[in-house]
Design a protein around this motif. Structure first.
Motif, PDB file in Angstrom:
ATOM      1  N   ARG A 173      -9.536  -6.895 -12.460  1.00 14.70           N
ATOM      2  CA  ARG A 173     -10.006  -8.248 -12.364  1.00 14.70           C
ATOM      3  C   ARG A 173     -11.736  -7.852 -11.728  1.00 14.70           C
ATOM      4  N   GLN A 174     -12.173  -7.065 -11.103  1.00 11.50           N
ATOM      5  CA  GLN A 174     -13.634  -7.185 -11.006  1.00 11.50           C
ATOM      6  C   GLN A 174     -14.142  -7.497 -12.156  1.00 11.50           C
ATOM      7  N   TYR A 175     -13.648  -7.111 -13.334  1.00 11.59           N
ATOM      8  CA  TYR A 175     -14.739  -6.765 -14.538  1.00 11.59           C
ATOM      9  C   TYR A 175     -14.249  -8.263 -15.535  1.00 11.59           C
ATOM     10  N   LEU A 176     -13.399  -8.129 -14.881  1.00 12.00           N
ATOM     11  CA  LEU A 176     -13.077  -9.476 -15.914  1.00 12.00           C
ATOM     12  C   LEU A 176     -13.697 -10.973 -15.398  1.00 12.00           C
ATOM     13  N   ALA A 177     -13.465 -11.310 -13.858  1.00  8.17           N
ATOM     14  CA  ALA A 177     -14.173 -11.526 -13.401  1.00  8.17           C
ATOM     15  C   ALA A 177     -15.613 -12.167 -13.471  1.00  8.17           C
ATOM     16  N   THR A 178     -15.933 -11.384 -13.596  1.00  6.00           N
ATOM     17  CA  THR A 178     -17.716 -11.210 -14.599  1.00  6.00           C
ATOM     18  C   THR A 178     -17.588 -11.075 -15.874  1.00  6.00           C
ATOM     19  N   GLY A 179     -17.125 -11.407 -17.019  1.00  6.15           N
ATOM     20  CA  GLY A 179     -17.088 -11.391 -17.966  1.00  6.15           C
ATOM     21  C   GLY A 179     -17.287 -10.372 -18.914  1.00  6.15           C
ATOM     22  N   ASP A 180     -17.281  -9.098 -18.230  1.00  2.69           N
ATOM     23  CA  ASP A 180     -18.063  -8.158 -19.514  1.00  2.69           C
ATOM     24  C   ASP A 180     -16.962  -7.220 -19.637  1.00  2.69           C
ATOM     25  N   PHE A 181     -15.657  -7.104 -19.286  1.00  2.00           N
ATOM     26  CA  PHE A 181     -14.707  -6.491 -20.067  1.00  2.00           C
ATOM     27  C   PHE A 181     -13.264  -7.819 -20.709  1.00  2.00           C
ATOM     28  N   VAL A 182     -12.594  -6.872 -21.137  1.00  2.00           N
ATOM     29  CA  VAL A 182     -11.866  -7.565 -21.246  1.00  2.00           C
ATOM     30  C   VAL A 182     -10.288  -6.344 -21.609  1.00  2.00           C
ATOM     31  N   ALA A 183      -9.643  -6.983 -20.911  1.00  2.00           N
ATOM     32  CA  ALA A 183      -8.361  -6.541 -21.298  1.00  2.00           C
ATOM     33  C   ALA A 183      -7.087  -6.322 -22.120  1.00  2.00           C
ATOM     34  N   LEU A 184      -7.007  -5.305 -22.978  1.00  2.00           N
ATOM     35  CA  LEU A 184      -6.354  -5.030 -24.194  1.00  2.00           C
ATOM     36  C   LEU A 184      -4.946  -4.920 -23.788  1.00  2.00           C
ATOM     37  N   ALA A 185      -4.473  -3.906 -22.635  1.00  2.00           N
ATOM     38  CA  ALA A 185      -2.937  -4.286 -22.201  1.00  2.00           C
ATOM     39  C   ALA A 185      -3.292  -3.361 -20.500  1.00  2.00           C
ATOM     40  N   VAL A 186      -2.355  -3.969 -20.304  1.00  2.00           N
ATOM     41  CA  VAL A 186      -1.503  -3.307 -18.666  1.00  2.00           C
ATOM     42  C   VAL A 186      -0.636  -2.475 -19.312  1.00  2.00           C
ATOM     43  N   THR A 187      -0.729  -0.434 -18.947  1.00  2.00           N
ATOM     44  CA  THR A 187      -0.303   0.554 -19.744  1.00  2.00           C
ATOM     45  C   THR A 187       1.306   0.445 -18.434  1.00  2.00           C
ATOM     46  N   SER A 188       1.685   0.407 -18.224  1.00  2.00           N
ATOM     47  CA  SER A 188       2.854  -0.092 -17.134  1.00  2.00           C
ATOM     48  C   SER A 188       4.290  -0.832 -17.494  1.00  2.00           C
ATOM     49  N   PRO A 189       5.478  -0.319 -17.382  1.00  2.00           N
ATOM     50  CA  PRO A 189       6.927  -1.158 -18.115  1.00  2.00           C
ATOM     51  C   PRO A 189       7.317  -2.223 -17.827  1.00  2.00           C
ATOM     52  N   GLU A 190       6.480  -2.887 -16.718  1.00  2.00           N
ATOM     53  CA  GLU A 190       6.292  -4.371 -16.905  1.00  2.00           C
ATOM     54  C   GLU A 190       4.740  -5.180 -16.070  1.00  2.00           C
ATOM     55  N   ARG A 191       4.475  -5.860 -16.180  1.00  2.00           N
ATOM     56  CA  ARG A 191       3.202  -7.015 -16.005  1.00  2.00           C
ATOM     57  C   ARG A 191       2.594  -6.550 -14.406  1.00  2.00           C
ATOM     58  N   ASP A 192       1.787  -6.488 -14.674  1.00  2.00           N
ATOM     59  CA  ASP A 192       0.741  -5.901 -13.125  1.00  2.00           C
ATOM     60  C   ASP A 192       0.910  -7.453 -12.372  1.00  2.00           C
ATOM     61  N   LEU A 210      -6.441  -0.805 -20.102  1.00  2.00           N
ATOM     62  CA  LEU A 210      -7.529  -0.136 -21.657  1.00  2.00           C
ATOM     63  C   LEU A 210      -8.005  -1.473 -21.564  1.00  2.00           C
ATOM     64  N   LEU A 211      -9.263  -0.763 -21.595  1.00  2.00           N
ATOM     65  CA  LEU A 211     -10.517  -1.530 -20.961  1.00  2.00           C
ATOM     66  C   LEU A 211     -11.417  -1.633 -22.298  1.00  2.00           C
ATOM     67  N   ALA A 212     -12.269  -3.120 -22.599  1.00  2.00           N
ATOM     68  CA  ALA A 212     -12.799  -2.843 -23.988  1.00  2.00           C
ATOM     69  C   ALA A 212     -14.072  -3.495 -23.209  1.00  2.00           C
ATOM     70  N   SER A 213     -15.548  -4.023 -23.688  1.00  2.00           N
ATOM     71  CA  SER A 213     -16.377  -4.616 -23.727  1.00  2.00           C
ATOM     72  C   SER A 213     -15.691  -5.865 -24.148  1.00  2.00           C
ATOM     73  N   SER A 214     -16.381  -6.992 -23.503  1.00  2.00           N
ATOM     74  CA  SER A 214     -16.302  -8.604 -24.413  1.00  2.00           C
ATOM     75  C   SER A 214     -16.559  -8.643 -25.278  1.00  2.00           C
TER      76      SER A 214
END
Length: 309
Positions: A199-218, A118-122
């Motif tokens: 990974r791409q947009y976290l590295a550029t600082g454009d996006f923030v990852a609010l959560a991963v929708t998996s039973p365990e972390r990636d 779940l990704l949102a703008s920084s």
């Protein structure tokens, strides 16, 4: 002499039954270059033994995957026409675009799991799902989430609304590249994205990852917590499974089981697959159970999708 002839005939007959003897077509209900297609191609490229060079990926996107599923389901059950798909098969069935259920195909294996973020703008200033929920409650229906109607992204959005008790406007945006463009432009406030996109947009600082929708972390982005860790029951990863027609012989399943057991220990394969999705190794029985569970989850979510449309 007769015994010798019979022995030779038996040997020849055994060799003629070795699978595969010709090209295996793996139908992928996705366009070239996407996560599903890339995962299928990484697998095909790293198979060895009798499978080396004998597996080709066929992209068939018509009907949201319906044609690919139908083609495999109606093909001869000889192992030469297989399907590589994920939870979208279940959502397609619930939406009426796919006619066959997973139970009408023969599970062979599950080879990878694509984590969904779940990704949102920084620029939103959000750091986690609590921040998103607070913003949504302050402006009911005012936040827009980019999804593909009837697809897994809309189901994820409906699950989030239900778990958080919020109202988000769902907008039919298109594919992942379209959703990314919408989030970058500010037209969207929330999207679902793959590990590669996160990974791409976290590295550029454009996006923030609010959560991963998996039973365990990636493992690739292990710093991002799951939705469940934050108290939200939102779990919808994509499991890439290989399936054949319902009457696919045991010998074909056994041949794939052995080939996949070998490739799963190949470091080059694991590195290449990790660029696309997390490598996993579920056999036929485990895949059957995984498909049954995910189909049930999607069926239960369908009422939420109807309400959120």
């Amino acid at each position: 002499m007769i015994g010798l002839v019979l022995s030779l005939l038996t040997a020849c007959g055994s060799a003629s039954n070795t699978y595969p003897q010709r090209t295996v077509k793996v139908y992928v209900p996705a366009s070239p270059g996407g996560g599903t297609d890339n995962a299928a191609r990484v697998l095909a490229q790293h198979l060895d033994g009798a499978f080396a060079g004998n597996v080709v990926v066929v992209n068939e996107t018509a009907g949201g995957g319906a044609l690919a599923v139908n083609t495999v389901a109606r093909s001869r059950p000889d192992g030469y026409s297989l399907l590589f798909f994920h939870e979208a098969m279940h959502t397609g069935y619930q939406q009426g675009t796919v006619r066959q259920t997973a139970e009408e195909l023969r599970p062979i294996a599950t080879t990878a799991r694509q984590h969904q973020y779940l990704l949102a703008s920084s620029a939103s200033g959000w750091a986690d799902l609590d921040d998103l929920a607070d913003a949504a409650r302050a402006d009911p229906g005012g936040l827009t989430m980019g999804v593909s109607f009837g697809q897994t992204t809309q189901y994820t959005g409906a699950m989030l609304e239900d778990a958080a008790g919020i109202d988000i406007r769902m907008q039919d945006t298109g594919n992942e590249a379209d959703r990314v463009a919408g989030l970058l432009s500010g037209q969207l406030q929330l999207i679902v994205g793959s590990t590669a996109t996160a990974r791409q947009y976290l590295a550029t600082g454009d996006f923030v990852a609010l959560a991963v929708t998996s039973p365990e972390r990636d493992p690739v982005l292990s710093e991002i917590p799951t939705a469940a860790e934050q108290g939200y029951d939102v779990e919808f990863p994509l499991n890439f499974s290989l399936l054949g027609p319902e009457e696919t012989p045991d010998e074909v399943v056994a041949a794939w089981t052995e080939a996949l057991r070998t490739v799963s220990t190949n470091p080059d394969y694991r590195r290449s697959m990790a660029e696309v999705a997390e490598p996993v190794s579920l056999d036929a029985a485990e895949t059957e159970e995984q498909l049954r569970t995910s189909a049930q989850t999607v069926a239960e979510l369908s009422r939420l999708v109807t309400n959120s449309s």
